[in-house]
Design an enzyme around this catalytic site. Structure first.
Site, PDB file in Angstrom:
ATOM      1  N   GLU A   1       0.885  -1.094  -0.086  1.00  0.00           N
ATOM      2  CA  GLU A   1      -0.099  -0.024   0.012  1.00  0.00           C
ATOM      3  C   GLU A   1       0.629   1.244   0.000  1.00  0.00           C
ATOM      4  OE1 GLU A   1      -3.716   0.113   0.350  1.00  0.00           O
ATOM      5  OE2 GLU A   1      -3.411  -2.064  -0.559  1.00  0.00           O
TER       6      GLU A   1
ATOM      7  N   HIS B   1      -4.953   1.788   7.053  1.00  0.00           N
ATOM      8  CA  HIS B   1      -3.377   1.893   6.750  1.00  0.00           C
ATOM      9  C   HIS B   1      -2.739   2.574   8.199  1.00  0.00           C
ATOM     10  CE1 HIS B   1      -4.552   2.775   2.238  1.00  0.00           C
ATOM     11  NE2 HIS B   1      -3.719   1.454   2.204  1.00  0.00           N
TER      12      HIS B   1
ATOM     13  N   CYS C   1      -3.142  11.316   3.438  1.00  0.00           N
ATOM     14  CA  CYS C   1      -3.337  10.538   2.156  1.00  0.00           C
ATOM     15  C   CYS C   1      -3.069  11.195   0.997  1.00  0.00           C
ATOM     16  CB  CYS C   1      -4.980  10.037   2.253  1.00  0.00           C
ATOM     17  SG  CYS C   1      -5.361   8.962   3.627  1.00  0.00           S
TER      18      CYS C   1
END
Length: 447
Positions: A174, A248, A365
């Site tokens: 990720e 995350h 993000c």
């Protein structure tokens, strides 16, 4: 050697919509089917970039991807012209249309994992593209992400851009959202902290939501990035917080230089990890937020840790937060206590990023951190660096092409596809990127 952290922010795409595609991301699920405003979303992101650039933090932009992404619909068996493909998928399988129209590439913390030249065996900056294997809509991103990064970091003597790992669950990666770097000045060798959610043969894993990052992937990325093995730590995220919506690591922790700002329950075996970091990072400081002051659920709903921790020249730090933190009494009380305490954080900067937040993406993000020396910075494509001229040009571009209202039904509109391609064609010229999108190379192709 002198170096700076440059934040490369993702520009929100024209098809930004709320489809609830990301199981495990509670904001994404909660806002499913709401009406979105792509124009506002893009402008909110641009304003954050510009205000941080004006405050002295180097800032650049990464463009959105082509959406809807017709080539994948063809792979799924839909035939005809682009317009016919859109019509068929909207009628027969609208969920696929939503997936191939996702604007998720805007969250560039998932684009790649970065190793600065001070940490690598060959003295280059390395960028390994993330495969984002856990979610179909995100697994589509890697090829175009690679093209974009190669167009931005195009000096092969200074930068190495690596393709994503194979698309299998064992190697789910990720990107930088599960990676932190700790150390002194940016130009000095740092300690890279890779955070994973699961590994083969280890039963410690979440049970409600998926662990998207594997240890196997983290180890492979560290090898690809040629990180000095003496400068790597692998740590497991606490599976209990993954099950509470921390999909995350950047939803529960953020680092900058010698500081790790994290929740008390962020990591498995947290006290052991922090002791290891204290032993290996000079001047290491952990700012652990007690569960008694901020519940994990409140950290997730406000994105307290999906913040940016930025260094000023004098060594003090700025914490960049979403507006939701200010609107939560308990979180805001904690943050003001943090400001008054003995630590490097001396300022809170709050931004309205509601359009992104409603899909589960906060300030962290939206950005990819890249540490660059002055020479490396000069080697980056200069057209992507944020300044007054670029900010005005991008705002005009958004005004020209973006809609201020979008629903799932609008994704089938062939005009939206045409608008998107025309917009990206213009953007690649504005940012001097060349032909990075499949439609540019293939002429839009019917078939």
């Amino acid at each position: 050697m002198n170096a700076w952290e440059v934040n490369f922010d993702g520009l929100v795409g024209l098809t930004h919509h709320y489809a609830g595609l990301s199981f495990g991301n509670e904001a994404s699920t909660r806002h499913r089917f709401q009406v979105s405003n792509p124009r506002l979303a893009a402008k909110q992101g641009l304003l954050k970039m510009k205000k941080l650039a004006d405050a002295g933090f180097p800032q650049a932009v990464i463009p959105p991807h082509e959406r809807p992404f017709i080539p994948v619909l063809r792979q799924l068996g839909f035939r005809g012209s682009d317009e016919q493909v859109l019509e068929k998928v909207a009628r027969q399988a609208p969920h696929w249309l939503s997936s191939v129209s996702s604007a998720s590439p805007m969250w560039v913390a998932n684009a790649a994992t970065i190793a600065p030249s001070a940490d690598t065996l060959d003295g280059k900056v390395h960028l390994t593209v993330a495969n984002l294997n856990n979610k179909f809509h995100r697994s589509l991103e890697a090829p175009v992400t690679e093209s974009l990064l190669k167009a931005i970091f195009n000096d092969e003597e200074k930068f190495s851009v690596h393709s994503a790992l194979p698309q299998v669950a064992l190697l789910g990666d990720e990107g930088a959202a599960n990676h932190n770097r700790l150390g002194g000045h940016y130009g000095e060798p740092g300690m890279q902290l890779f955070v994973y959610g699961r590994e083969e043969g280890n039963d410690t894993r979440p049970s409600r939501y998926p662990a998207r990052q594997t240890r196997e992937a983290s180890e492979a990325v560290a090898r690809l990035n040629q990180v000095n093995p003496q400068q790597v730590i692998f740590a497991q995220q606490n599976p209990d917080v993954i099950d509470q919506g921390v999909f995350h690591n950047d939803v529960i922790a953020v680092s900058n230089r010698q500081v790790l700002f994290c929740h008390q329950q962020a990591f498995a075996r947290q006290s052991q990890l922090l002791a290891n970091l204290r032993a290996r990072v000079n001047g290491f400081m952990a700012i652990e937020v007690p569960a008694t002051q901020v519940f994990v659920s409140d950290a997730v709903s406000t994105y307290l840790f999906n913040s940016q921790l930025l260094s000023r020249d004098d060594g003090s730090m700025v914490l960049v937060l979403p507006q939701e933190c200010r609107e939560h009494a308990g979180v805001w009380r904690y943050l003001n206590e943090l400001l008054a305490a003995d630590n490097p954080i001396s300022e809170l900067k709050v931004f309205d990023l509601r359009e992104s937040m409603a899909n589960g993406g906060g300030p962290a993000c939206l950005r990819l951190r890249v540490v660059l020396t002055e020479e490396e910075r000069r080697a980056v494509n200069p057209a992507v660096m944020m300044n007054d001229t670029l900010f005005n040009a991008l705002n005009d571009w958004v005004d020209r092409y973006y809609r201020d209202r979008l629903t799932a039904a609008d994704l089938a509109d062939p005009q939206l596809l045409r608008e998107g391609r025309e917009a990206l064609d213009t953007l690649t010229q504005l940012l001097d990127l060349g032909s990075v999108y499949p439609f540019q190379r293939e002429g839009g192709g019917n078939g």
